[in-house]
Structure formats: C-alpha cells, structure tokens
Design a protein around this motif. Sequence first.
Motif, short mmCIF file in Angstrom:
data_model
loop_
_atom_site.label_atom_id
_atom_site.label_comp_id
_atom_site.label_asym_id
_atom_site.label_seq_id
_atom_site.Cartn_x
_atom_site.Cartn_y
_atom_site.Cartn_z
N VAL A 24 0.83 -1.21 0.00
CA VAL A 24 0.00 0.00 0.00
C VAL A 24 0.86 1.26 0.00
O VAL A 24 0.36 2.34 -0.31
N MET A 25 2.13 1.12 0.33
CA MET A 25 3.01 2.29 0.31
C MET A 25 3.30 2.73 -1.13
O MET A 25 3.09 3.88 -1.49
N ILE A 26 3.75 1.78 -1.95
CA ILE A 26 4.06 2.14 -3.34
C ILE A 26 2.86 1.95 -4.25
O ILE A 26 2.92 2.24 -5.44
N ASP A 27 1.76 1.42 -3.69
CA ASP A 27 0.55 1.15 -4.46
C ASP A 27 0.84 0.18 -5.61
O ASP A 27 0.68 0.51 -6.78
N SER A 28 1.25 -1.00 -5.22
CA SER A 28 1.53 -2.05 -6.20
C SER A 28 0.80 -3.31 -5.76
O SER A 28 0.65 -3.54 -4.57
N PRO A 29 0.33 -4.17 -6.69
CA PRO A 29 0.48 -4.08 -8.14
C PRO A 29 -0.35 -2.94 -8.72
O PRO A 29 -1.19 -2.36 -8.05
N ALA A 30 -0.08 -2.64 -9.99
CA ALA A 30 -0.77 -1.55 -10.67
C ALA A 30 -0.94 -1.93 -12.14
O ALA A 30 -0.32 -2.88 -12.62
N THR A 31 -1.76 -1.17 -12.82
CA THR A 31 -1.90 -1.42 -14.26
C THR A 31 -0.59 -1.03 -14.96
O THR A 31 0.17 -0.21 -14.46
N ILE A 32 -0.36 -1.63 -16.11
CA ILE A 32 0.79 -1.22 -16.92
C ILE A 32 0.25 -0.67 -18.24
O ILE A 32 -0.93 -0.82 -18.54
N SER A 33 1.12 -0.03 -18.98
CA SER A 33 0.64 0.68 -20.17
C SER A 33 0.31 -0.29 -21.30
O SER A 33 0.86 -1.38 -21.39
N PRO A 34 -0.61 0.11 -22.18
CA PRO A 34 -0.91 -0.71 -23.36
C PRO A 34 0.37 -1.02 -24.16
O PRO A 34 0.51 -2.12 -24.70
N ALA A 35 1.30 -0.06 -24.20
CA ALA A 35 2.55 -0.29 -24.94
C ALA A 35 3.34 -1.45 -24.33
O ALA A 35 3.91 -2.28 -25.04
N GLN A 36 3.35 -1.50 -22.99
CA GLN A 36 4.07 -2.60 -22.33
C GLN A 36 3.41 -3.94 -22.64
O GLN A 36 4.08 -4.92 -22.97
N LEU A 37 2.08 -3.98 -22.53
CA LEU A 37 1.36 -5.22 -22.83
C LEU A 37 1.63 -5.65 -24.27
O LEU A 37 1.87 -6.82 -24.56
N ASP A 38 1.61 -4.68 -25.15
CA ASP A 38 1.79 -4.93 -26.57
C ASP A 38 3.18 -5.53 -26.82
O ASP A 38 3.33 -6.50 -27.56
N GLU A 39 4.16 -4.95 -26.19
CA GLU A 39 5.53 -5.41 -26.37
C GLU A 39 5.70 -6.84 -25.85
O GLU A 39 6.47 -7.64 -26.38
#
Lengths: 589, 589
Positions: free
Chosen positions: B566-581
């Motif tokens: 909860v400190m760094i707020d992870s996990p989190a969404t990643i960018s479409p570009a990352q998913l795409d790659e």
Amino acid sequence: MLRTHTCGEIRIEHVNTQVILCGWVQRIRDKGGLIWIDLRDRYGLTQLLLEEGQTDPAIIETARSLGREFVVKATGEVIERKSKNPNLPTGDIEVRLQGLEVLNPAKLPPFLIEDETDGGDDLRMKYRYLDLRRNPVRRNLELRHKMAQQTRIYMDGQDFIEVETPVLIKSTPEGARDFVVPSRMNPGEFYALPQSPQTFKQLLMVSGFDRYYQIVKCFRDEDLRADRQPEFTQIDCEMSFITQEDILQMFEGLVRHLFKTVKGIDLAEVPRMTYADAMRLYGSDKPDTRFGMEFVELKGAFDTVDLTSGKNFVVFDSAELVIGINAKGCAEYTRKQIDELTEYVKRPQIGAKGLIYVRYNTDGTVKSSVDKFYSEDDLKQWVVQFQAEPGDLLLIMAGDAAKARKQLNELRLEMGTRLGLRDPNQFSALWVLDFPLLEWGEDENRWFAMHHPFTSPKPEDIPLLETNPGHVRANAYDMVINGTEVGGGSIRIFQRELQSKMFDFLGFTPEEAKAQFGFLLDAFEYGAPPHGGIAFGFDRLCSIFGGADSIRDFIAFPKNNSGRDVMIDSPATISPAQLDELQIAVAKK
Amino acid sequence: MLRTHTCGEIRIEHVNTQVILCGWVQRIRDKGGLIWIDLRDRYGLTQLLLEEGQTDPAIIETARSLGREFVVKATGEVIERKSKNPNLPTGDIEVRLQGLEVLNPAKLPPFLIEDETDGGDDLRMKYRYLDLRRNPVRRNLELRHKMAQQTRIYMDGQDFIEVETPVLIKSTPEGARDFVVPSRMNPGEFYALPQSPQTFKQLLMVSGFDRYYQIVKCFRDEDLRADRQPEFTQIDCEMSFITQEDILQMFEGLVRHLFKTVKGIDLAEVPRMTYADAMRLYGSDKPDTRFGMEFVELKGAFDTVDLTSGKNFVVFDSAELVIGINAKGCAEYTRKQIDELTEYVKRPQIGAKGLIYVRYNTDGTVKSSVDKFYSEDDLKQWVVQFQAEPGDLLLIMAGDAAKARKQLNELRLEMGTRLGLRDPNQFSALWVLDFPLLEWGEDENRWFAMHHPFTSPKPEDIPLLETNPGHVRANAYDMVINGTEVGGGSIRIFQRELQSKMFDFLGFTPEEAKAQFGFLLDAFEYGAPPHGGIAFGFDRLCSIFGGADSIRDFIAFPKNNSGRDVMIDSPATISPAQLDELQIAVAKK
C-alpha cells in the motif's frame, strides 16, 4: 556422513589410518596387476590402489566395471605412495582398497569433465550441472562466495545493516524495460521486478537506517548483448549524512578490502578523474588505466592547438578534431600490421573512415601516410606534440569530435591488447567523477537523466539547468577497474521541491510523477536526511577478480543471449488454466 | 561525514569535546529560559541544550521553529548533565548548542514516532518509511540482520558454499501456484518465480558442490492467510554423502548457534519425536513443547483402552476416539470459564460439537458434566488414566479420531495460553521425524507428495507403495520451535528409476515428467550422489526469535493480505505499450 574424510584432506600423517571416501571416478588406470582410481570431490583428488593378488577379487571386479563419473564409496587404508606426485596436495599417499561400493552409476558424460574440456558452449550450458563439476568453473563460484563473504564482513564492520527489499514492486517507465508479473489477486494489475532497489534504499535512509547494504538480485528486460543477463546481482549501498567524499572513501575501502582478502593484493590508492578528463584523455568514461597511451590533439576541441590546417588535406581540414595516440616502440610495424589496424577501426562496430600513421624512425626520420600534405617539419611538430621518441608510431584519427574520440578509444584498447598492456592479473582502479546530470535523447527529443532521476546536480550548477542543461554536472561517480565500470552511484536529491523540479525537467507531468514516485516525494516531506550511495555489479566484479571476460562464468545457472535457460528449457508455455486464473491471454503478433 | 559522532555514542568522557550531530528531532521541551531538544538517529538519542542569555538568539529562534521529525545538524560542546538519566546510554551528558542548521523540515507525521504509536496498521503500512523509524520495528530488522549474519558465519564455518540460484525459472504445476513472468524475447512463453530453489540445489549436489546454502527469496501465489507473504525468505541448504542423522545434527547446530549468538541462550539438545507420536500426543505435527499437557485416551485408536463404553452415553459410544487433556490445577474453574472453553472449541474454525469436563476436586471428590452416565468409580478410573492429582481439571473431546485430535490440539494450545505456559521468551525446539511420504487428495482423488516429489521413502517402506501407500514413511523431518514449523527437509531420491516411479505414482505421465523435470532425471543418470537438505523459513524464524507472532513485523516492506504494497501502491496497471511489447492482453472475467 557416509565418509570419514574428503578426497582433499588426506596427508602423509594419515598413513595406516582406515578411511572411507566418497566421490566421483575421475579416471582409472588398469595396468593388469595394479589398478589405480582417481577419486574426486569438491575438495580434491585421492588415488585409490587395487593390487591383483592382494585386493579381494570381488572388489577388483567392481573396479573394472566402473566408468568415468560413477559415484562410489571407497573403504581402505592410507599408505605412502612409492611414486609421489608433488603437484597434488594428496600426492604423498594413496588408499589401498578394502571395500568399494557403487552408490550410483553414470552414463558417459557428453563432454570431458576436465579443466580443458572438449565441450562447446551450448553443450556445456545444456548440461551445466556437469560443467559445474569442472575445477575452473567451481573455482569461479568459490571465488564469488568469498567475494560475498568479504563484502559482508567489510560492510558489517562499518555498521551497515543488510535489509531485504521487495522483489515484487511496481513498474516505472523511466529507465530500462521492466519484467512484469501479473497479479492473480488483483486482476489486470501487475507487479514489476526491480531494476535496482533504488527507491527502497532511499526510503530506508528516510527511515533513519543510516547505513544500508544488500547483495541483491536485480532484473532488466533488455535485448541481451554478449555479456548481459536478464537477472544480475548488485552490491547495493546507501548512507546518510555524508558528502561525496565519504562515499568515495568508504567504497574505495571496500574494493581495497576485497583485493586484500580475496586476492592478497594491496591495491594502490584509487586515483580520481573527472568525466571531462576521461573523455578528453581516453575517449571513454571507463578508461583502462593499466596503461597510459593518452590521447593527443593535433587540432583541438578542448585545446586550442591546430597543427594540421592549411595544408590542403581536406580530411583534416574538414574535421572537428584530429587526435591520436602514441604507440610506443611500434615504428617498426609492417605495412601489413598497420593495414590490420586500419581495417580494425573501419569495422562497422567502430565505423572510422580511416587511420593516419606517422612513424618516428629510430634514425630520427619521420614517415607518414600523409607525406603528400605535410612536410617533415610539419610532422616533427606533431612528434613534439605527442612527446614521441624515436621508435614510436603515432596513430591519428579525425572527424566529428565525439565520434573520433570513441573510435580512438577502441584503437587504444586494441593497441593495449596487442602490446600486452592489459594483463588480466594486473588491476588498475579509478574513480570517474562529475558526470553530466543529463543527456539528450535524439529520438525522443528530450533530456534524460544520465544516472537516474534521483541524482543531485552539483549545487553550483543548478542555475545552468535553465540555460545550458547539458553542462550541469551531477554528484555522480563510477568506479572503473581495468576499463570496466564495476560500480556507480550518486549523492541523491533529498528535497521534495528539487525532486519535483527534476521530474518536471525530465518530462513527467505532476500527475505522472505522483502516480509513479508519489511515495518518495511524500517521504521527502517527512524529514529526509542528505544521503547518497552506490551499487556494484557483483557478477562483473567477480569476473574481473577472476581475470575473466565473461560474467557468465561466474553465475551458477546463467541464461543465454535469448534469455533462455537451455538446461531447464525456460521460459516455456504455461497452461490455459494458469492463463485463465491470471486473467491474461497470449496475444502473439 | 556531516557529523563527528552519532546520537548514541557520546559519554561522560566526551565532556568538553566539540561535536557535530545529525538526526531527527524527537521532542522539544521549551521551559522559557531553557530549551531541550532530544535528537534521534539509529544509534540513540542525545539531549541538546539551549539557554536564554547564553545561546545565540538566532539559534534559539531556529530551535523554536523546529517541529517533530525535522532533520537537523547540531554543533556544540558536550557538558555534564545536572540531572542525569540512568535509562539512557547518553544520559550523563548533554550538548550545549553553538550551531543549529535545519537540513530538511518535516510535516507533522500521521502517527507518533514512538515505541507505542497511535497509528493503526493501515496507516503505518502506507507510511512504512515512518513506521520503520520506530525503535521496535528497527530493532526487529536489526535482529533479522544479525540472524542472517550468524547463519552465514555458521554455514561458512561448516564448509557450505553460498550459491545464487536463478529467480527466473520454469513453471511447474506440482505444489502451490507459481507467479509467472511473460518473456518478451520469447513471445507466448513465461518464466516462473521459484517457490524454492529445490531442483537447483539438487543439481548443485550432482555437480559435486557437496555443501550448499543460500538465504534466498522465494515466491508463492497463494491466497494469503493472515501471516503469509507472496514473497518470503528461506535459509536453503543441501548436503551430499549424508544420512538423515547428519542433517539433524548439522542444523540443530545452526539453531543452537543462532540462539547462543543472537539471544545468548544455551538451547537444550533438541528432542526428537515421530510424526505418529506427535499426532498421538498432541494432535499436531508441530506441537508446542513449551508445556506438556499430553493427550490421554479414554477410548483409544492407538491404545486399546476403553474406559467409556457401555454406559449408554451415546456421544462416547458412537465416537471413534475419546481423548482429553489434564489442565493442572484448574479444578476451581468456574462454570463461566468452562463455558468459555466450550464456546472456544465450538467456534466454526475448530468445529467441535462439545466439551466434557471432569473436576478432580482438592477434597478428592470427582464431578463431571457426564455424571448422569458415569459413576464416581468410573470417573476415578479416568482420573487414574490421566494421572491426575486433586485440583486438576480434565477436558475431554470425542468423535472422529483425526478431527477430535485436531480440535483437542486447539484446546490444548488455548489452555496453554490461559495458563501462561507459552511465554514467547521461552524456547522449546523439537525435531518431528518420519512424516508420511504421501497424503490423499480427496478432491483430486489421487496421492500427493506430503513434502515434495523429490523426498525419498524409507527404504524399508518402499514395498508398501504398492499395498498401503498412506503408511509409507518418508525420510523427512521438520524443526518445530514453540509450536511453529520453522524448517523442514528430507533425504532426496537420487536414483533415476525411483524418481521416475515416484512421478508415475503421483500421476505424472512419462511425457509430463520429462517436460517438467527431464533435466533432473537426466542429471540423475550422470552420477548423482546421495543427498538431502532442509529449508528454514527465515521470516518466521526471525519472528520467533523476536518473540512476536507476525512475520510482517520482521519484513522491511511487507505486503497486505491482498498481496498489495500500500506504500508504493503495487500491483498496478501497466501501459498498453508494455502489454503490446510483451504480446499479452488482460482478459478480465
């Protein structure tokens, strides 16, 4: 234990002792009446003896059934050898067998388990567990163990606390590409594997831990060059209430401690050089200082000298920089040798257009490849500029300043190698200081942090951020050994305002800065101390201590250039059920 | 360094010394004429003194502007305190201020940075970097560091080599759920994070490393119970050419070394108990042996006793097992206290139907909740069976044997707690031996390896694999401290044939076995030595040494029960570009 002794510890004083040894059959010599077996374990090699007529025939039969790498348990009496082997610690004795048990047979290994093996790289990686049996490979990992041990001893002695930081963290777009881990419990969300524990170690400083270190795995999803690994190990360190000078002294101390305890070498005090000087004198921010051969300018960028213009040599006239090195004592190089060097710098990886040479012959005459344009008097001026002596060879390149330096750096290293000036068992360490804070990304058309966005600019250079960002120097430093960067770090920004300004400068919107590093910006508001640190590439440091070029030799189970572990055959597909549970799908292009 | 001393080291002999200290403002007492500031760092607390009329008014003004947790640099002279504080190592002295610089101001922290804080769990986790400033939390991590240090000292001294095994490995469906990592360079393929380095450490034995250890992060994607973490740390160990006895002695040695060096405690020799005895006497494979209160059977499964049948008490008559504990000296328990215990065992987490009691009063009379069915003479027989003395209270449960034992285990622990027999600063270690090799999976309708598929059956039990698999015992062992399993291991299978048979038995097709563990099966054909090992849960071991219940207190940056940081707020969404790659897509249900 199934054994009473290891295969490395029996000495002459053990004669007449009953022993039990366990190990691998290294080789068997069967001379009919006498059979010798070399039994190997991690600790050494002991010779076992069987004698026709003396030894139980059943044992001799078992011995004759053995093959290389069989695992056996051998019982017998230690006797003095008739013919001693002074090259072997156990060479004074052998063990007369009274019992021999095969614990596990072995198929013939696909390559020789010897110091010099006949196995190629691919085969050895597929059967890495056999490759690891070889002495040189095992010794590399023993060296690595000792390096880690001594690192901890030093750091513990300096009041550093080892703290484990998390492996499942958050992806940040700045820097190299992250490996990500889908979260099943938080569908659609991902963890990232850390490229370094940077923000966590800074938070530990905010927490007042004062001195932190960790020997820690880090991860980078990069296209792997020859000697990169997707997972690698760092000695990661951070300190509070320090200046750059404190960091340099503390970690020069670490490196000297490692040389002393691991290699028995008293490393000289580590000299320091600015980034600007390193680029000027060596064309590299990680110069190999085992040898000199510093750059000399004939038409300068840094200096104002110009000893080349006005002679109608268009190559030099149109060049931003004319620069060279003095290859001491190489005036006798043949045309063929010089052609080789020319070909070397013209290789696409280096990309030079050509190479000019000037021979300063032992008879005092001067001969060059540009005699058409430059008189003997002109060339003598060059010779003076190079402080050359009769017998020397000047190698000169020209062109765009940055490119020419980079190319000449390659030539200098090649000449160092050819002249035997790069002995892997000689060690020359160097601090490179005052790195630029920023570098310009041509493609992205913006500034990037050269080190990382948490590096502090030199206070006196902060005003330049507005006017001449490329000239802002950072409180950043690298340690270079033998031309390899083994560690680097910086004094960090610890003020919220300056950190926000830096993010802003690097093109983060306030929202992006908050989303990615909000916790750090927040932390800076609750009492952050001045702090800084360093990280050493542990795999690389081990390879340098081991006198080897490749880090792969110092990693137990490395991956190949495609990021594959060919032994376990990973990565691999996973089941549809696993994908389903993670709520992700493969979307191959 | 910005300081000359830390806040923990100044003593009476430093009086009249000029010092510079850096740290955090713990508190300020402003008495008008006199102002005291407590300055804190990791090493301690030092009192700073300002005196109206003596101290430079500008410094007094700065002091009055300070808030809690401001970071300051204080210059002054050490003087002897008028009123000494014997509870503080620096309590004999104070520093009369001559300079005071605010290095960084601080907002008011969201909770008190004190040993006893007013911050709730959620708030402390969100601002973990502030929570880590608190002495108890910092001391936990200092303990952890010392535990790791001493573990390494012991293991290094026993010739173990620390070898780093890979973090990016291959997913295997056996066991708990893996975290996976999509491979960009190998689209459609995934790495997995290791649940343990099990196969790698076995390969290191095949490689002849003989003695391996590693303090290593492991990962399990499980639904997190109260005190589990998705990433956790093991002390992972393996040895060759050993018997089970060697492992027990070696690692009993480790635990005793840790108690001695970290806690100053001479741990008694660690007793041993079979799994069967542990279940019979405590209803648990990890009994808390800080206290006795062993189970006594009135109608037995293991024993042939039956002191309950034929009295028309249908609960006992229909029960497979009637079993109880003797709560020494508890005959005076009130009805309310006994009702509480009954409610305790009837909670859904425990699920007992009820609880029978027998009071053996100090006057020698016997009174029970089943007086309607059992005469005083009957009950006196029970008293004898329990070896009870006047003043004791017998607590008895009945039902299905396995369930009744499990329920009585919970009651025994609860009684131990109520009677103060579970002091977290008392330590009782135990080896539990001879675990079953297999356990039946009701849902899957097949056998599972209780430890893992590499655990060797006891040779004498191998024939039972065909006839009575549930009775096959393994060469497996757990170390239990204070009722918590802190480590477990086994002697491994090292023969290809037996390993294949085991995979077969566990429902692997030969193809599946080859695809997942082919490298290990292959390795066993090239000369695998007999070997075995153990792994300790390092977080858990630290928490027990720290006398705490939660491992989270011994992890610098833990995750919550949803696997979130909860400190760094992870996990989190990643960018479409990352998913795409990565060539994957989110496929939320």
